[in-house]
Scaffold this motif. Structure first.
Motif, PDB file in Angstrom:
ATOM      1  N   THR A  38       0.267  -0.110  -5.166  1.00 52.10           N
ATOM      2  CA  THR A  38      -0.958   0.720  -5.466  1.00 52.10           C
ATOM      3  C   THR A  38      -1.399   1.238  -4.050  1.00 52.10           C
ATOM      4  N   ASP A  39      -2.449   2.226  -4.395  1.00 52.48           N
ATOM      5  CA  ASP A  39      -3.373   2.455  -3.185  1.00 52.48           C
ATOM      6  C   ASP A  39      -4.801   1.726  -3.191  1.00 52.48           C
ATOM      7  N   VAL A  40      -4.985   1.108  -4.424  1.00 51.77           N
ATOM      8  CA  VAL A  40      -6.207   0.410  -4.459  1.00 51.77           C
ATOM      9  C   VAL A  40      -5.746  -1.069  -5.164  1.00 51.77           C
ATOM     10  N   THR A  65       5.499   2.061 -11.405  1.00 51.74           N
ATOM     11  CA  THR A  65       4.924   3.453 -10.949  1.00 51.74           C
ATOM     12  C   THR A  65       5.835   4.435 -11.064  1.00 51.74           C
ATOM     13  N   ARG A  89       0.974   1.997 -13.393  1.00 51.64           N
ATOM     14  CA  ARG A  89       0.963   0.699 -12.510  1.00 51.64           C
ATOM     15  C   ARG A  89       1.972  -0.266 -13.067  1.00 51.64           C
ATOM     16  N   ASP A 148       0.916  -1.250   0.203  1.00 55.29           N
ATOM     17  CA  ASP A 148       0.101  -0.067  -0.104  1.00 55.29           C
ATOM     18  C   ASP A 148       1.110   1.402   0.023  1.00 55.29           C
ATOM     19  N   MET A 149       1.022   1.825  -1.115  1.00 54.09           N
ATOM     20  CA  MET A 149       1.708   3.174  -1.133  1.00 54.09           C
ATOM     21  C   MET A 149       1.344   4.127  -0.145  1.00 54.09           C
ATOM     22  N   ASN A 150       0.190   4.151   0.231  1.00 55.93           N
ATOM     23  CA  ASN A 150      -0.353   5.289   1.314  1.00 55.93           C
ATOM     24  C   ASN A 150       0.460   5.129   2.607  1.00 55.93           C
ATOM     25  N   LYS A 151       0.924   3.869   3.011  1.00 52.74           N
ATOM     26  CA  LYS A 151       1.568   4.045   4.230  1.00 52.74           C
ATOM     27  C   LYS A 151       2.994   4.368   4.322  1.00 52.74           C
ATOM     28  N   LYS A 195       3.737  10.511   1.558  1.00 52.53           N
ATOM     29  CA  LYS A 195       3.057  11.570   2.050  1.00 52.53           C
ATOM     30  C   LYS A 195       2.682  12.551   0.880  1.00 52.53           C
TER      31      LYS A 195
END
Length: 398
Positions: free
Chosen positions: A327-329, A271, A268, A252-255, A258
């Protein structure tokens, strides 16, 4: 006349440099079965492709990085790796013009500015040959202001069935000789779709693979039934393979990223991350030790990937391990591609039969940039300078 003489002289030098005799100029039909992995014939029943290998040439071909549809179909057409042909991914950020390119967006997809190099149909037509094209990436775009002699727009209605596409190819080949294309390029979007939905190892994908094989049998039989069928080379290949994925194998890239660090995050597998001023090292340091992904600063991408010189590649590039997603999803699909060409799961089928090819020959393999010089040789035209090497592929010829 002077230009004609110079072109003929250049062709002679080209052939001499290859230590090859001038072949008779035959017709060539090249088919792409999207997402057709090299080992599908060992997993599923493909009697027609098996017979092509017995009667002609078979090989395993490496795609270019990233192993995805638009980059590699345009590579097959131009002989240039995606980093050089402009189509560096199925979607990417155009940093120079501050807009996104996407294969699903008509405005960007049909903008010829994105397509660099020279497709083989343009090269051939500049030298007096007719060409025809059914749905190949780039063929319905005015690249260098030129379309194939005969072609069909991807977004034209009705969208042709697989059988109708074969009918169109035969119609083109039955035109009067003066109008008949010497080069025909034909595209099918399967078994890629089934591989995504069901994974490469599934009864559903197996059924689609077998259907595509049966269509290749129909195409071959109809070509050979033509009065000049013995003068037609038939090549069947693909753009990339397919690997198993799952929701459990996701980074999960969101982890790690920022929002204030990143100008744009796009694409994808791989990236591209375009960093905001002063935050490039922050992005790199946050990702460099994360498991199951490869992270590089643009200038440090491994040379064997031939990637990173284009302005369309981000400051930071993230490539997941085979079967993983960054990815984020997470995708709901069971199959994906875009991974390293050296992964067997990304490599593709190659079959060729016809008057210019050896019979019953198995090649040690080559890279898809070599298809452009191969087609140039078959068509007896002077090729543009590309990343391809005829020396890697000429062993398959008589």
């Amino acid at each position: 006349m002077r230009k004609l003489i110079m072109t003929a002289f250049s062709l002679l030098l080209f052939l001499v440099s290859l230590n090859a005799q001038t072949p008779d100029r035959h017709y060539t039909v090249i088919v792409s079965l999207d997402g057709f992995r090299w080992d599908y014939p060992t997993m599923y029943k493909t009697p027609n492709l098996d017979r092509m290998g017995q009667d002609g040439v078979k090989a395993v071909m490496l795609p270019s990085f990233p192993a995805s549809t638009f980059p590699n179909h345009y590579t097959l057409a131009t002989g240039l790796v995606p980093d050089h042909n402009g189509i560096i991914n199925n979607t990417f950020w155009d940093a120079e013009n501050h807009r996104q390119y996407s294969m699903g967006d008509s405005a960007s997809r049909y903008n010829p500015d994105y397509y660099l190099g020279e497709p083989i149909w343009v090269t051939a037509q500049k030298q007096g040959l007719k060409t025809a094209n059914m749905y190949w990436v780039g063929s319905d775009i005015a690249i260098k202001g030129t379309y194939p002699t005969h072609y069909r727009m991807w977004n034209a209605k009705p969208f042709l069935t697989f059988e109708q596409r074969i009918d169109s190819v035969l119609t083109w080949l039955q035109k009067p000789e003066a109008e008949r294309p010497r080069l025909v390029m034909l595209y099918f979007e399967e078994p890629d779709g089934s591989g995504h939905r069901n994974g490469p190892v599934s009864k559903e994908t197996g059924a689609v693979v077998q259907h595509m094989d049966s269509l290749m049998g129909v195409l071959r039989a109809r070509i050979e039934s033509l009065p000049f069928g013995a003068d037609i080379n038939l090549i069947v290949t693909s753009d990339h393979g397919m690997a198993e994925i799952s929701p459990e194998r996701v980074v999960d890239m969101n982890k790690y990223l920022k929002p204030e660090w990143c100008e744009v995050v796009d694409g994808r597998t791989p990236t591209s991350i375009f960093s905001k001023a002063g935050y490039r090292d922050s992005i790199y340091n946050a990702l460099k030790d994360v498991a199951h992904i490869h992270v590089w600063k643009k200038e440090e991408i491994p040379a064997e990937l031939n990637y990173g010189s284009s302005s369309r590649v981000g400051d930071i590039v993230v490539a997941p391990e085979l079967g993983w997603q960054f990815t984020d999803v997470a995708r709901n699909n069971k199959g994906a591609h875009g991974y390293f060409p050296q992964s067997p799961e990304m490599q593709v089928i190659f079959r060729a039969i016809g008057p210019d090819f050896k019979k019953g020959y198995t090649s040690e393999g080559f890279v898809n940039v070599d298809i452009y010089p191969l087609l140039s040789y078959l068509l007896q035209i002077v090729p543009e300078k590309t990343d391809g090497k005829f020396e890697r592929i000429k062993d398959i010829l008589k």
